[in-house]
Design an enzyme around this catalytic site. Structure first.
Site, PDB file in Angstrom:
ATOM      1  N   GLU A 190       0.824  -1.201   0.000  1.00  0.00           N
ATOM      2  CA  GLU A 190       0.000   0.000   0.000  1.00  0.00           C
ATOM      3  C   GLU A 190       0.859   1.252   0.000  1.00  0.00           C
ATOM      4  OE1 GLU A 190      -3.368  -2.051   2.785  1.00  0.00           O
ATOM      5  OE2 GLU A 190      -2.565  -0.105   3.342  1.00  0.00           O
ATOM      6  N   CYS A 209       3.113   8.368   1.574  1.00  0.00           N
ATOM      7  CA  CYS A 209       3.423   7.433   2.651  1.00  0.00           C
ATOM      8  C   CYS A 209       3.670   6.079   1.989  1.00  0.00           C
ATOM      9  CB  CYS A 209       2.236   7.363   3.610  1.00  0.00           C
ATOM     10  SG  CYS A 209       2.443   6.093   4.860  1.00  0.00           S
ATOM     11  N   CYS A 230       4.980  -7.561   7.789  1.00  0.00           N
ATOM     12  CA  CYS A 230       5.932  -7.178   8.822  1.00  0.00           C
ATOM     13  C   CYS A 230       6.008  -8.302   9.828  1.00  0.00           C
ATOM     14  CB  CYS A 230       5.464  -5.896   9.512  1.00  0.00           C
ATOM     15  SG  CYS A 230       6.623  -5.291  10.754  1.00  0.00           S
ATOM     16  N   CYS A 245       2.901  -6.009  15.904  1.00  0.00           N
ATOM     17  CA  CYS A 245       2.296  -5.149  16.928  1.00  0.00           C
ATOM     18  C   CYS A 245       0.792  -5.448  16.965  1.00  0.00           C
ATOM     19  CB  CYS A 245       2.530  -3.678  16.599  1.00  0.00           C
ATOM     20  SG  CYS A 245       4.285  -3.277  16.516  1.00  0.00           S
ATOM     21  N   CYS A 282      -1.837  -3.383  14.748  1.00  0.00           N
ATOM     22  CA  CYS A 282      -1.466  -2.997  13.380  1.00  0.00           C
ATOM     23  C   CYS A 282      -1.920  -4.034  12.358  1.00  0.00           C
ATOM     24  CB  CYS A 282       0.045  -2.813  13.316  1.00  0.00           C
ATOM     25  SG  CYS A 282       0.659  -2.567  11.641  1.00  0.00           S
ATOM     26  N   CYS A 329      -2.115   1.670   7.919  1.00  0.00           N
ATOM     27  CA  CYS A 329      -1.316   0.799   7.065  1.00  0.00           C
ATOM     28  C   CYS A 329      -1.810  -0.638   7.126  1.00  0.00           C
ATOM     29  CB  CYS A 329       0.161   0.918   7.401  1.00  0.00           C
ATOM     30  SG  CYS A 329       0.684   0.040   8.860  1.00  0.00           S
TER      31      CYS A 329
HETATM   32  N1  SAH Z   1       7.117  -0.324  11.214  1.00  0.00           N
HETATM   33  C1  SAH Z   1       7.255   1.076  11.348  1.00  0.00           C
HETATM   34  C2  SAH Z   1       6.634   1.878  10.232  1.00  0.00           C
HETATM   35  C3  SAH Z   1       5.293   1.430   9.708  1.00  0.00           C
HETATM   36  S1  SAH Z   1       3.930   1.572  10.812  1.00  0.00           S
HETATM   37  C4  SAH Z   1       6.734   1.528  12.698  1.00  0.00           C
HETATM   38  O1  SAH Z   1       6.115   0.731  13.383  1.00  0.00           O
HETATM   39  O2  SAH Z   1       6.981   2.674  13.031  1.00  0.00           O
HETATM   40  C5  SAH Z   1       3.574   3.305  10.716  1.00  0.00           C
HETATM   41  C6  SAH Z   1       2.912   3.883  11.943  1.00  0.00           C
HETATM   42  O3  SAH Z   1       1.534   3.483  12.031  1.00  0.00           O
HETATM   43  C7  SAH Z   1       3.559   3.460  13.252  1.00  0.00           C
HETATM   44  O4  SAH Z   1       3.721   4.590  14.090  1.00  0.00           O
HETATM   45  C8  SAH Z   1       2.540   2.510  13.814  1.00  0.00           C
HETATM   46  O5  SAH Z   1       2.667   2.372  15.198  1.00  0.00           O
HETATM   47  C9  SAH Z   1       1.254   3.150  13.367  1.00  0.00           C
HETATM   48  N2  SAH Z   1       0.087   2.296  13.387  1.00  0.00           N
HETATM   49  C10 SAH Z   1      -0.011   1.012  13.011  1.00  0.00           C
HETATM   50  N3  SAH Z   1      -1.265   0.558  13.189  1.00  0.00           N
HETATM   51  C11 SAH Z   1      -1.990   1.595  13.664  1.00  0.00           C
HETATM   52  C12 SAH Z   1      -3.351   1.759  14.039  1.00  0.00           C
HETATM   53  N4  SAH Z   1      -4.206   0.750  13.938  1.00  0.00           N
HETATM   54  N5  SAH Z   1      -3.741   2.967  14.489  1.00  0.00           N
HETATM   55  C13 SAH Z   1      -2.867   3.995  14.578  1.00  0.00           C
HETATM   56  N6  SAH Z   1      -1.568   3.905  14.239  1.00  0.00           N
HETATM   57  C14 SAH Z   1      -1.130   2.713  13.795  1.00  0.00           C
HETATM   58 FE1  SF4 Z   2       5.336  -3.725  11.832  1.00  0.00          FE
HETATM   59 FE2  SF4 Z   2       2.972  -2.551  12.058  1.00  0.00          FE
HETATM   60 FE3  SF4 Z   2       4.512  -2.866  14.214  1.00  0.00          FE
HETATM   61 FE4  SF4 Z   2       5.213  -1.076  12.307  1.00  0.00          FE
HETATM   62  S1  SF4 Z   2       3.391  -0.999  13.617  1.00  0.00           S
HETATM   63  S2  SF4 Z   2       6.530  -2.589  13.342  1.00  0.00           S
HETATM   64  S3  SF4 Z   2       4.457  -2.162  10.472  1.00  0.00           S
HETATM   65  S4  SF4 Z   2       3.621  -4.522  12.995  1.00  0.00           S
END
Ligand code: SAH
Ligand code: SF4
Length: 357
Positions: A98, A111, A118, A122, A125, A348
């Site tokens: 994306e 972006c 990944c 997390c 996410c 994302c």
């Molecule tokens: N892996 C990297 C970059 C990609 S994620 C990282 O974790 O920073 C990009 C951002 O989106 C990160 O700050 C992540 O914590 C946030 N993010 C992911 N899922 C989310 C969600 N459901 N709501 C808000 N922010 C989210």
């Molecule tokens: Fe990976 Fe999503 Fe965690 Fe970023 S926020 S490190 S993309 S799992």
């Protein structure tokens, strides 16, 4: 066009010396590589037919031996206000990532993703919920920004900012990410200012230290903005939200952040997605402020974007106010971010989730 096997060379993966040696090995004069470079990065064309100052025979050879690397748009959604567009971009091997284009006043920000999926997982996410598929190449990372630069061109607009905040963890695909940053900032190409590039990381401490030591084109340290996805200020809570915290805990992470500030002279951004009853408490705000003491920083507070695999909710207005009050009291610099593109699920991983259930 672009109908190719994954093993075909992608031109976006080659830097100028590599383009030069490819064309030299075909017996072409030295200036051809510069012409090709200009078609790719200044005129932003996505087909060989458009490269009108190259001889037809060379265009045919390029078309049979290489591919440009412009991705195919598999799906697009545009937010109701028209300010955010999200594309699902298909790569040569059929995988998809994306990329989002956001318009804000005179800024146009892409972006973009660094990995398909990944491996960090997390909890909140959508990308983490799909698991890890593969790294992107440097060219595949750059191609996403070029795709939007190409869309902006007919409106005389230029891509001004790039955030590496799409799918994947950039510091776990370090070399390709760095190659992409150098390509995007190349003064002879897209020429995006280093300070207009943001790299977001979950907090890979050794990767942050490597980045701090990285030099830019013209000497000095690389001046990209580092954003750290913090989301919790105690190890106990961060361990639950972000599994990588068990490997690099808050002490290790902040040590690396201090080093980044010291080496680059830049402040670090900290991302904090507010989740109701989880990390939006005054105690977390106080712990956050304590962690930020003595480091040049800015906090971005983002309402949680709900995803199918996580039942957390965005914080209420009252919780947000109580949280920011604690930060105000301790003179912490922060911004409450808008929920941009919420109606198109711009978080994302969410568009891919829809297309690959
Ligand atoms: N892996 C990297 C970059 C990609 S994620 C990282 O974790 O920073 C990009 C951002 O989106 C990160 O700050 C992540 O914590 C946030 N993010 C992911 N899922 C989310 C969600 N459901 N709501 C808000 N922010 C989210
Ligand atoms: Fe990976 Fe999503 Fe965690 Fe970023 S926020 S490190 S993309 S799992």
């Amino acid at each position: 066009m672009n109908q190719t096997t994954p093993s075909t060379a992608q031109l976006y993966d080659l830097d100028l010396p590599a383009l030069q040696s490819l064309l030299e090995s075909w017996g072409e004069p030295a200036y051809r590589a510069h012409q090709l470079w200009e078609w790719l990065y200044l005129h932003l064309v996505d087909s060989f037919d458009q490269m009108t100052n190259l001889p037809k025979s060379l265009r045919e050879r390029l078309a049979s031996k290489t591919t440009i690397g412009a991705p195919r748009v598999a799906d697009t959604v545009v937010s109701e206000d028209g300010e955010t567009r999200k594309d699902l971009l298909q790569l040569t091997d059929g995988e998809a990532v994306e990329a989002v284009l956001m318009h804000y006043e005179r800024r146009h920000t892409a972006c973009i993703s660094t990995q398909v999926g990944c491996l960090i997982g997390c909890a909140f996410c959508a990308t983490g919920q799909m698991g890890f598929r593969r790294n992107l190449t440097g060219g595949e990372i750059v191609a996403q920004a070029l795709h939007f630069a190409r869309l902006l061109r007919p409106k005389q607009d230029r891509l001004s900012n790039v955030v590496l905040m799409g799918m994947g963890e950039p510091l776990l695909n370090y070399d390709a990410t760095l190659a992409a940053i150098h390509r995007l900032t190349d003064p002879q190409g897209l020429n995006i200012g280093q300070r207009h590039i943001t790299l977001s990381t979950v907090g890979i401490a050794p990767g942050i230290e490597l980045l701090a030591d990285e030099a830019s084109h013209h000497g000095g340290s690389l001046q990209v903005t580092l954003a750290v996805s913090l989301h919790a200020a105690t190890d106990q809570l961060r361990d639950q939200l972000i599994p990588m915290n068990r490997r690099y805990n808050l002490d290790a992470l902040f040590k690396a952040c201090h080093y980044y500030v010291q080496r680059t002279g830049r402040r670090v951004s900290f991302e904090w997605a507010l989740i109701e009853g989880v990390n939006d408490t005054p105690q977390q705000a106080q712990a956050l402020a304590a962690r930020l003491a003595g480091i040049s920083s800015h906090v971005n507070l983002i309402p949680l974007n709900p995803t199918t695999g996580y039942d957390g909710k965005p914080s209420s207005k009252e919780a947000l106010d109580a949280f920011t009050k604690e930060l105000d009291r301790r003179l912490i610099s922060y911004t409450v971010r808008l929920r941009r593109g919420i109606d198109i699920q711009a978080g994302c991983g969410q568009l891919r989730q829809r297309n690959h259930p």
